[in-house]
Structures are given as structure tokens and as C-alpha cells.
Scaffold this active site. Structure first.
Site, PDB file in Angstrom:
ATOM      1  N   LYS A 117       0.908  -1.274  -0.012  1.00 44.08           N
ATOM      2  CA  LYS A 117      -0.067  -0.014   0.112  1.00 44.08           C
ATOM      3  C   LYS A 117       0.868   1.145   0.043  1.00 44.08           C
ATOM      4  CE  LYS A 117      -4.388   0.745  -0.062  1.00 44.08           C
ATOM      5  NZ  LYS A 117      -5.557  -0.259  -0.471  1.00 44.08           N
TER       6      LYS A 117
HETATM    7  P1  NAD Z   1     -12.836   7.516  -3.297  1.00 48.00           P
HETATM    8  O1  NAD Z   1     -11.941   8.729  -2.778  1.00 48.00           O
HETATM    9  O2  NAD Z   1     -13.410   7.337  -4.338  1.00 48.00           O
HETATM   10  O3  NAD Z   1     -14.285   7.739  -2.259  1.00 48.00           O
HETATM   11  C1  NAD Z   1     -14.186   7.856  -0.882  1.00 48.00           C
HETATM   12  C2  NAD Z   1     -15.754   8.345  -0.679  1.00 48.00           C
HETATM   13  O4  NAD Z   1     -15.957   8.305   1.054  1.00 48.00           O
HETATM   14  C3  NAD Z   1     -16.186   9.861  -0.967  1.00 48.00           C
HETATM   15  O5  NAD Z   1     -17.562   9.913  -1.150  1.00 48.00           O
HETATM   16  C4  NAD Z   1     -15.623  10.616   0.340  1.00 48.00           C
HETATM   17  O6  NAD Z   1     -16.741  11.864   0.479  1.00 48.00           O
HETATM   18  C5  NAD Z   1     -16.297   9.518   1.315  1.00 48.00           C
HETATM   19  N1  NAD Z   1     -15.625   9.569   2.618  1.00 48.00           N
HETATM   20  C6  NAD Z   1     -14.371  10.316   2.859  1.00 48.00           C
HETATM   21  N2  NAD Z   1     -14.044  10.261   4.273  1.00 48.00           N
HETATM   22  C7  NAD Z   1     -15.473  10.278   4.694  1.00 48.00           C
HETATM   23  C8  NAD Z   1     -16.054  10.089   6.147  1.00 48.00           C
HETATM   24  N3  NAD Z   1     -15.056  10.291   7.157  1.00 48.00           N
HETATM   25  N4  NAD Z   1     -17.166   9.788   6.506  1.00 48.00           N
HETATM   26  C9  NAD Z   1     -18.040   9.372   5.468  1.00 48.00           C
HETATM   27  N5  NAD Z   1     -17.614   9.372   4.010  1.00 48.00           N
HETATM   28  C10 NAD Z   1     -16.367   9.640   3.795  1.00 48.00           C
HETATM   29  O7  NAD Z   1     -12.355   6.180  -2.304  1.00 48.00           O
HETATM   30  P2  NAD Z   1     -12.665   4.762  -2.983  1.00 48.00           P
HETATM   31  O8  NAD Z   1     -11.572   4.248  -4.031  1.00 48.00           O
HETATM   32  O9  NAD Z   1     -14.213   4.957  -3.276  1.00 48.00           O
HETATM   33  O10 NAD Z   1     -12.334   3.878  -1.603  1.00 48.00           O
HETATM   34  C11 NAD Z   1     -13.471   3.822  -0.725  1.00 48.00           C
HETATM   35  C12 NAD Z   1     -12.968   2.664   0.240  1.00 48.00           C
HETATM   36  O11 NAD Z   1     -12.960   1.365  -0.429  1.00 48.00           O
HETATM   37  C13 NAD Z   1     -11.550   2.838   0.956  1.00 48.00           C
HETATM   38  O12 NAD Z   1     -11.612   2.155   2.288  1.00 48.00           O
HETATM   39  C14 NAD Z   1     -10.664   2.008   0.037  1.00 48.00           C
HETATM   40  O13 NAD Z   1      -9.480   1.497   0.564  1.00 48.00           O
HETATM   41  C15 NAD Z   1     -11.652   0.725  -0.271  1.00 48.00           C
HETATM   42  N6  NAD Z   1     -11.331   0.083  -1.455  1.00 48.00           N
HETATM   43  C16 NAD Z   1     -11.233   0.730  -2.568  1.00 48.00           C
HETATM   44  C17 NAD Z   1     -10.838  -0.152  -3.844  1.00 48.00           C
HETATM   45  C18 NAD Z   1     -10.899   0.695  -5.098  1.00 48.00           C
HETATM   46  O14 NAD Z   1     -10.539  -0.112  -6.310  1.00 48.00           O
HETATM   47  N7  NAD Z   1     -10.821   1.798  -5.283  1.00 48.00           N
HETATM   48  C19 NAD Z   1     -10.583  -1.501  -3.813  1.00 48.00           C
HETATM   49  C20 NAD Z   1     -10.632  -1.824  -2.596  1.00 48.00           C
HETATM   50  C21 NAD Z   1     -11.103  -0.993  -1.408  1.00 48.00           C
END
Ligand code: NAD
Length: 427
Positions: A117
Site C-alpha cells: 500500500k
Molecule cells: P474515493 O476517494 O473514490 O471515495 C471515498 C468516499 O468516501 C467519498 O465519497 C468521500 O466523500 C467519502 N468519505 C471520505 N471520508 C469520509 C468520512 N469521514 N465519512 C464518510 N464518508 C467519507 O475512494 P474509494 O476508492 O471509493 O475507496 C473507498 C474505500 O474502499 C476505501 O476504504 C478503500 O481503501 C476501499 N477500496 C477501494 C478500492 C478501489 O478499487 N478503489 C478497492 C478496494 C477497497
């Protein structure tokens, strides 16, 4: 904290940081499966951690310096794999936890990668696009010795996207003197990205919800869903689940959420968000805070934002029957115990959100072979891999009377430990 595996690690789980949660989960799995103390000790420590200073020029000519990280937790089963996060709260402990979860996630899905990561402690909303590009290219340059298609392949995570992956791919390629598409995944299709990658994590979350509902004898059309986080994962999951007939009753982003009992239309929310920049203020829905959303009466709760949102402080108020962890680490170790005692079915992150790394693996394979698949092929193979992983975890959980999280860790940790044992300890 006693960091001596084999000597009853005594972790203070009341602290709830992602790293402490990740260690507590590993320690529990090690104890349940009777893991050899030596293997346990190896797996507790990240293989290597890189901490870098990232100086870059702001548009006004001044210089700004941010702290960046890249951690390889384990590379015994293959090259390191994991996303890059831009967020003000990023620190080494968070990146270590996320890297460890990647190791288990790849093993549970039988993807031949290790866990990594990366992240930069920055709020990208405060940067112009040109500043974001300069920061990304400098961060990529600083971690250059760590990454490469055979060593470590970054991907998007919170606040990073396919444009940022394109800049990293370009920076790496410029330093190599030729194009190296396989150095990152989640990049645009025009430069070797995979069809189906942008929605893969959410699609996988949907498959895991459907597998869960099937095991519980519930039809998808019968369920209500609340989703915290309306970004790449949460926003796409809302659309897919809505299209599949589920009633999406609540969504939120960092600035607050929306609730409508009879269901929300993600397409209309997307149009509103495009103009307003946030989901809040969408007409025809009631406002709901991020805390309230977690406690709504619903069948399926999907935390898709950040770590540590369900803890001992609110786990007793979660009313969902199923919690599917689209985010990494949204439930703390003790919060998880409370949910399982109350019979809540938790699909753990290392299973629930493995669709992203699975299609990232497909992207890497396509880049290396320079031969690209149809979106149908990608989605089909994704479904097969995730349903197999769910069945393996579900079967072990039933056999050994474990939670889905304990079973997933047992399988993930077991496969990595087996790889260590098979390779032997160097020298
Ligand atoms: P992103 O940046 O596209 O979206 C994050 C979302 O969460 C946004 O809508 C933001 O406003 C919201 N957010 C941020 N802080 C917050 C808070 N304190 N309370 C409520 N909402 C909040 O990110 P993403 O890629 O969608 O990732 C989201 C989660 O999924 C993370 O934990 C990431 O590690 C996990 N994840 C992502 C992927 C991927 O392919 N992008 C894969 C596996 C896991």
C-alpha cells in the site's frame, strides 16, 4: 503492547487504530489455526517500509513538502500489489495495516500477488490539477526503486484515480525509456487499462452481497441497502445494486448523507452531485449524518469510505442484518466482536472488496501479454473468482464455527504461511 508472537500477544484492542486492528485480526487467526510462532512473527512485520519526502512546486511558485509512504507487507506469493491513497490522515501505521490486508486479500482470492500500500498525507482538494500532477510525479519518482511490474504494482485508492495512475505510468516509463503499462493498474483503457476495472470493486461487492443473501435465503429484490461513502466504490455499488433491484435507501459522502425509505435513484444523485459537488441537498430525500446512516434500519449496510467507523461505541446500534465491508477496515476488532455476538453477518473487507485487486490482476496479465479481454470476459472471470472465494470462506466458517472474518483470515494467512514454508527461510 507485547509484540512477541508465540508468547500470547497482548494487544490493547481498545485503541482501534487500523494497524492495531490488523494485528489483532492476525493474532486471532494465528491462535485459531495453531500457526507456528516463527511464521506468525514473520507475518506480523511488514517486509519493507519506505518513507519519502515529496517536495513539489505550487502554482504560485512556492514549494510544498508532503510526507509519502510505500509499504510491502509480504511478497512471498508474488509481486506486491496495493493502492495509493491521498488523504490528510495517511501515516505509516495506516499504510502498514492496508498493506497487510492486501496480503490476505490476494491470498483469499488466490491471486498470485503479495500485499502493498502507499499514500501521501495530503488533502488533494486543496491542490490545483497541475499541482496534483507535479506532486504525483514526484511521489512516483521517490518510490521508483520500490515499484515495477515484477516488484510492486500500485493502483487507485481513496482520492486517487485513473488520471493519477496514468501520470505514475508515464513517470515510470520516461525513466525506463520505453512504455511500461504493467507498472500500475486502474489506468485508462487507452494506455493498457482493463475493461471493467473502474467498476470492479463495486461489482465484487455486489457479488458478495448476492452470495450472502443466497446463503440466507433472501432475494436481492427484497432488501434495503445503506451505503456510506459515495466515491468510486460506494457510488458505483449504489448504481449496480439499484439496477439489480435492491432498494438503496441511504447514501453519504464526507459532507453528509441522504435517506429515502422508498429508495433513491443513483442516476439522479449522480446528476445532482455533478453540479453540487456533494450528495447532500438532493431534493426529495431527508438529510442523514454519517453516524446516523450506520444505525439505520436496513437489511444490508455497506461502509465504503474509511476505517474505524463501527467501534464499541456504536456497534450495538447497527441494525443491519448484513454488513458488507466495501471499505478497508471499517469495523474495529472489538466492534466486530459485538456485531458477531449479535448475529450480524459481516462480509470482511479482505473478501468483500477483493474485486478491485482481482481485476487489477487481470489488467496486469493483459498488459504483460499485450492481449486484451472483453468486458464480458472480465466480469465473468471476476464473478467466478469471487464466488469461489466466498464459498471457501463460508464453508470453513461453518465447519470450524468461525465468523466469516476469522475464516477469511484463516485461509489468507494459511496460504501465505504455506508459501513461506514451501520456499524455506533464506539463507
Ligand atoms: P474515493 O476517494 O473514490 O471515495 C471515498 C468516499 O468516501 C467519498 O465519497 C468521500 O466523500 C467519502 N468519505 C471520505 N471520508 C469520509 C468520512 N469521514 N465519512 C464518510 N464518508 C467519507 O475512494 P474509494 O476508492 O471509493 O475507496 C473507498 C474505500 O474502499 C476505501 O476504504 C478503500 O481503501 C476501499 N477500496 C477501494 C478500492 C478501489 O478499487 N478503489 C478497492 C478496494 C477497497
Amino acid at each position: 503492547m507485547n509484540e512477541q508472537p508465540g508468547h500470547e500477544p497482548q494487544l490493547d484492542t481498545s485503541k482501534d487504530s487500523p494497524w492495531e486492528t490488523a494485528l489483532a485480526q492476525l493474532d486471532e487467526a494465528a491462535e485459531l489455526m495453531g500457526l507456528a510462532p516463527g511464521a506468525h512473527e514473520i507475518l506480523r512485520a511488514p517486509k519493507r517500509s519506505l518513507s519519502v519526502s515529496v517536495p513539489f512546486r505550487m502554482d504560485d511558485g512556492s514549494t510544498r513538502v508532503c510526507q509519502g509512504y510505500r509499504v510491502h507487507h509480504n511478497v512471498t506469493r508474488g509481486p506486491a500489489k496495493g493502492g495509493i491513497r491521498y488523504h490528510p490522515n495517511v501515516d505509516l501505521d495506516e499504510v502498514k495495516a492496508l498493506a497487510m490486508w492486501m496480503t490476505w486479500k490476494c491470498a483469499v482470492a488466490r491471486i498470485p500477488f503479495g500485499g502493498a500500500k502507499g499514500g501521501v498525507a495530503v488533502d488533494p482538494k486543496g491542490l490545483s490539477r497541475a499541482e496534483l500532477e507535479r506532486m504525483t510525479r514526484r511521489y512516483a519518482s521517490e518510490i521508483l526503486p520500490f515499484i515495477g511490474p515484477e516488484k510492486d504494482i500500485p493502483a487507485p485508492d481513496m482520492n486517487t484515480d485513473e488520471d493519477i495512475m496514468a501520470w505514475i505510468m508515464d513517470t515510470y516509463s520516461m525513466n525506463s525509456g520505453y512504455s511500461v503499462p504493467g507498472v500500475v493498474t486502474g489506468k485508462p483503457v487507452a494506455i493498457g487499462g482493463s475493461r471493467g476495472r473502474s467498476g470492479a470493486t463495486s461489482r465484487g461487492v455486489m457479488y458478495m452481497i448476492f452470495s450472502t443473501l443466497k446463503s440466507l435465503g433472501i432475494a436481492p429484490e427484497e432488501v434495503s441497502v445503506a451505503i456510506q461513502g459515495y466515491g468510486k466504490v460506494g457510488g458505483h455499488a449504489a448504481q449496480l445494486l439499484h439496477d439489480a433491484g435492491c432498494r438503496v435507501i441511504a447514501v453519504s459522502d464526507v459532507d453528509g448523507g441522504l435517506y429515502r425509505e422508498r429508495g433513491l435513484d443513483p442516476e439522479a444523485i449522480n446528476r445532482h452531485k455533478k453540479e453540487a459537488g456533494v450528495v447532500a441537498g438532493f431534493p426529495g430525500a431527508d438529510p442523514v449524518s454519517n453516524e446516523e446512516l450506520l444505525e439505520l434500519e436496513c437489511d444490508v449496510l455497506v461502509p465504503a469510505a474509511i476505517e474505524g467507523v463501527i467501534t464499541v461505541k456504536n456497534a450495538d446500534r447497527v441494525r443491519a442484518r448484513v454488513v458488507c465491508e466495501a471499505a478497508n477496515g471499517p469495523i474495529t476488532f472489538e466492534g466486530d466482536k459485538m456485531l458477531s455476538e449479535r448475529g450480524v453477518f459481516v462480509v470482511p473487507d479482505i473478501l468483500a472488496n477483493s474485486g478491485g485487486v482481482t481485476v487489477s490482476y487481470f489488467e496486469w496479465v493483459q498488459d504483460i501479454q499485450a492481449y486484451f479481454w472483453s468486458e464480458e470476459d472480465v466480469n465473468d472471470r471476476l464473478r467466478q473468482i469471487m464466488e469461489r472465494a466466498f464459498d471457501e470462506v463460508h464453508t470453513l466458517a461453518a465447519e470450524k464455527h468461525l465468523t466469516m472474518r476469522q475464516a477469511a483470515h484463516w485461509i489468507g494467512v494459511g496460504r501465505v504461511a504455506e508459501a513461506h514454508l514451501t520456499r524455506g527461510l533464506f539463507p
